[in-house]
Design an enzyme around this catalytic site. Structure first.
Site, mmCIF file in Angstrom:
data_model
loop_
_atom_site.group_PDB
_atom_site.id
_atom_site.type_symbol
_atom_site.label_atom_id
_atom_site.label_comp_id
_atom_site.label_asym_id
_atom_site.label_seq_id
_atom_site.Cartn_x
_atom_site.Cartn_y
_atom_site.Cartn_z
ATOM 1 N N CYS A 1 14.489 -4.491 -0.650
ATOM 2 C CA CYS A 1 14.171 -3.228 0.510
ATOM 3 C C CYS A 1 15.156 -3.602 1.470
ATOM 4 O O CYS A 1 15.226 -2.694 2.580
ATOM 5 C CB CYS A 1 12.948 -3.080 0.849
ATOM 6 S SG CYS A 1 11.835 -2.601 -0.823
ATOM 7 N N HIS B 1 12.609 0.029 7.631
ATOM 8 C CA HIS B 1 12.311 0.419 5.994
ATOM 9 C C HIS B 1 11.085 1.183 6.005
ATOM 10 O O HIS B 1 10.042 0.493 6.578
ATOM 11 C CB HIS B 1 12.342 -0.884 5.618
ATOM 12 C CG HIS B 1 12.045 -0.861 4.103
ATOM 13 N ND1 HIS B 1 12.687 -0.015 2.841
ATOM 14 C CD2 HIS B 1 11.128 -1.516 3.282
ATOM 15 C CE1 HIS B 1 11.945 -0.161 2.107
ATOM 16 N NE2 HIS B 1 10.861 -1.140 2.109
ATOM 17 N N ASN C 1 8.744 4.813 -0.652
ATOM 18 C CA ASN C 1 9.600 3.934 -0.491
ATOM 19 C C ASN C 1 10.859 4.079 -1.710
ATOM 20 O O ASN C 1 10.735 3.834 -2.554
ATOM 21 C CB ASN C 1 8.627 2.659 -0.803
ATOM 22 C CG ASN C 1 9.515 1.275 -0.456
ATOM 23 O OD1 ASN C 1 10.628 1.415 -0.383
ATOM 24 N ND2 ASN C 1 8.981 -0.089 -0.672
HETATM 25 O O1 UT7 Z 1 9.112 -2.548 0.448
HETATM 26 C C1 UT7 Z 1 8.912 -3.918 0.190
HETATM 27 C C2 UT7 Z 1 7.811 -4.608 0.717
HETATM 28 N N1 UT7 Z 1 6.538 -3.973 0.081
HETATM 29 C C3 UT7 Z 1 5.603 -3.630 1.105
HETATM 30 O O2 UT7 Z 1 5.915 -4.021 2.223
HETATM 31 C C4 UT7 Z 1 4.286 -3.379 0.614
HETATM 32 C C5 UT7 Z 1 3.309 -4.003 1.240
HETATM 33 N N2 UT7 Z 1 1.695 -3.688 0.645
HETATM 34 C C6 UT7 Z 1 1.224 -2.533 0.997
HETATM 35 O O3 UT7 Z 1 1.917 -1.626 1.586
HETATM 36 C C7 UT7 Z 1 -0.428 -2.522 0.810
HETATM 37 O O4 UT7 Z 1 -0.816 -3.751 0.527
HETATM 38 C C8 UT7 Z 1 -0.491 -1.479 -0.295
HETATM 39 C C9 UT7 Z 1 -0.447 -0.006 0.107
HETATM 40 C C10 UT7 Z 1 0.382 -1.699 -1.451
HETATM 41 C C11 UT7 Z 1 -2.012 -1.628 -0.837
HETATM 42 O O5 UT7 Z 1 -2.679 -1.337 0.624
HETATM 43 P P1 UT7 Z 1 -3.912 -2.483 0.812
HETATM 44 O O6 UT7 Z 1 -4.655 -1.835 1.875
HETATM 45 O O7 UT7 Z 1 -3.125 -3.821 0.932
HETATM 46 O O8 UT7 Z 1 -4.921 -2.254 -0.266
HETATM 47 P P2 UT7 Z 1 -5.356 -3.533 -1.285
HETATM 48 O O9 UT7 Z 1 -4.274 -3.862 -2.258
HETATM 49 O O10 UT7 Z 1 -5.959 -4.526 -0.283
HETATM 50 O O11 UT7 Z 1 -6.545 -2.655 -2.249
HETATM 51 C C12 UT7 Z 1 -7.708 -2.359 -1.444
HETATM 52 C C13 UT7 Z 1 -8.549 -1.630 -2.606
HETATM 53 C C14 UT7 Z 1 -8.651 -2.448 -3.917
HETATM 54 O O12 UT7 Z 1 -9.881 -2.065 -4.429
HETATM 55 P P3 UT7 Z 1 -11.054 -3.303 -4.137
HETATM 56 O O13 UT7 Z 1 -10.557 -4.632 -5.043
HETATM 57 O O14 UT7 Z 1 -11.394 -3.628 -2.694
HETATM 58 O O15 UT7 Z 1 -12.438 -2.737 -4.880
HETATM 59 C C15 UT7 Z 1 -7.675 -1.742 -4.696
HETATM 60 O O16 UT7 Z 1 -8.048 -2.024 -6.185
HETATM 61 O O17 UT7 Z 1 -7.879 -0.490 -2.909
HETATM 62 C C16 UT7 Z 1 -7.619 -0.294 -4.390
HETATM 63 N N3 UT7 Z 1 -6.548 0.449 -4.781
HETATM 64 C C17 UT7 Z 1 -6.547 1.765 -4.704
HETATM 65 N N4 UT7 Z 1 -7.368 2.721 -4.705
HETATM 66 C C18 UT7 Z 1 -6.895 3.868 -4.896
HETATM 67 C C19 UT7 Z 1 -5.249 -0.076 -4.875
HETATM 68 N N5 UT7 Z 1 -4.437 0.965 -5.274
HETATM 69 C C20 UT7 Z 1 -5.310 1.950 -5.134
HETATM 70 C C21 UT7 Z 1 -4.824 3.301 -5.372
HETATM 71 N N6 UT7 Z 1 -5.928 4.168 -5.267
HETATM 72 N N7 UT7 Z 1 -3.628 3.636 -5.784
#
Ligand code: UT7
Length: 345
Positions: free
Chosen positions: A114, A254, A284
């Site tokens: 990225c 980004h 993204n």
């Molecule tokens: O571009 C290069 C660099 N990349 C980035 O900068 C991305 C960085 N990361 C992020 O943007 C975020 O971490 C995400 C958008 C990928 C995820 O958001 P988050 O707030 O960090 O969510 P999480 O991974 O902590 O997951 C929270 C909950 C989990 O459930 P539990 O374990 O709390 O029950 C996940 O399983 O949300 C769940 N979850 C979803 N629920 C509905 C994960 N993906 C989804 C989904 N729909 N698509």
């Protein structure tokens, strides 16, 4: 020493849209979760199996060349930032050179995920600053749909396809790329990577069965680094150039997550109206996000605007670039290209 100024911007976005509603049919997710956690509403997907990153790059390149009113054989160098090259080799830059007819150019690809566009932009700028080249095309392009696992709800909601291109030329009046600060830290490479298909794990039945040819991300861990490092890079370049929030016309971040973008803007002391945000429409697009923003906001930009471009990505890679914009974008929007040429010299 001259600086390298951006003198034209082009883009390519596929027609096909993949909405949050579409994703609800594919994996266990919902529109509300995607919007609130990421800010994404829809993404563009290049459906045609015969078209890939080089096709999108060539279209973006041609738009930039048309806007500047120059032909491809005037180009000295083509640099393409991508993690989704058409093939491991030849370089996508070679395919684009051929597609646009840049008969006098050389070129190569840059792999920095990225942050790829910012790294490529700095590389291109150095060739202009040294006086070695007059016209360098820098492209950020990714067909993320080719490496996204549409069975993995953690990642498939995030990414889209697209390409953006900028033309770099010399400037002796204080415009252009004035500074950049970039970083790489390989100690967390496993948190965001595509494990299969390289020399370590070449394609085999096993790698296919393991789904190793798809992007993998530990989202929560990457998020923490992204918030801290994208903001600190932006701050670093502002401090080095004695810039305050009120001096910045636009933050060009980004587009990985709206919450990361907001955190960076807060740290810089920049209000939302001065932040380029199109993650809602394209998701993204990896190396393409920053030039796609420049393209969308081009008509709003005026000569002398201070822009801070900032990125964070797999590697980890991150950095920020200070650009003093070199022309009035409104003239381009009005197709007043003679005026733009006169301004740019
Ligand atoms: O571009 C290069 C660099 N990349 C980035 O900068 C991305 C960085 N990361 C992020 O943007 C975020 O971490 C995400 C958008 C990928 C995820 O958001 P988050 O707030 O960090 O969510 P999480 O991974 O902590 O997951 C929270 C909950 C989990 O459930 P539990 O374990 O709390 O029950 C996940 O399983 O949300 C769940 N979850 C979803 N629920 C509905 C994960 N993906 C989804 C989904 N729909 N698509």
């Amino acid at each position: 020493m001259p600086h390298a100024k951006i003198t034209a911007v082009g883009n390519y976005l596929p027609e096909e849209r993949l909405t949050n509603a579409d994703l609800e049919q594919m994996v266990d997710t919902n529109d509300e979760w995607i919007r609130t956690r990421t800010g994404i509403v829809e993404r563009r997907i290049l459906k045609d199996e015969n078209k890939a990153t080089a096709y999108m790059s060539a279209a973006a390149a041609n738009e930039a060349l048309d806007k500047r009113g120059i032909s491809a054989d005037e180009l000295d160098l083509i640099i393409i930032a991508t993690v989704t090259p058409d093939m491991l080799f030849p370089a996508t830059a070679a395919l684009v050179q051929d597609a646009i007819g840049a008969s006098n150019a050389w070129g190569y690809d840059v792999s920095a995920a990225c942050s790829g566009f910012l790294f490529a932009l700095s590389s291109g700028a150095r060739y202009i600053e040294s006086g070695h080249h007059e016209k360098v095309l820098v492209i950020g392009a990714d067909k993320m749909s080719s490496i996204v696992d549409y069975e993995d709800r953690n990642t498939c909601i995030l990414f889209g396809d697209g390409a953006g291109a900028v033309l770099l030329e010399a400037d002796n009046n204080g415009f252009g790329i004035l500074d950049d600060i970039h970083h790489i830290d390989g100690s967390h490479g496993d948190l965001l990577c595509m494990p299969g298909g390289g020399s370590q794990r070449p394609a085999s039945h096993e790698t296919v069965d393991n789904r190793d040819h798809f992007l993998k991300q530990e989202g929560r861990a990457v998020f923490k680094f992204a918030v801290e490092r994208m903001a600190s890079a932006a701050e670093e370049v502002m401090v080095a150039n004695d810039l305050k929030g009120e001096d910045i016309a636009y933050l060009v971040p980004h587009q990985a997550n709206l919450r990361i973008i907001d955190a960076t803007a807060r740290r810089m002391g920049v209000t939302r109206d001065k932040v380029m945000i199109n993650i809602d429409r394209y998701g993204n697009t990896t190396a393409a996000t920053i030039p796609l923003c420049l393209h969308d906001w081009e008509s709003e930009l005026t000569k002398g605007d201070n822009l801070i471009l900032a990125a964070f990505g797999g590697g980890f890679t991150w950095g920020a670039t200070y650009v003093k914009w070199a022309y009035d974008g409104a003239d381009v929007a009005r197709s007043n290209l003679a005026e733009v040429s006169a301004t740019l010299g």
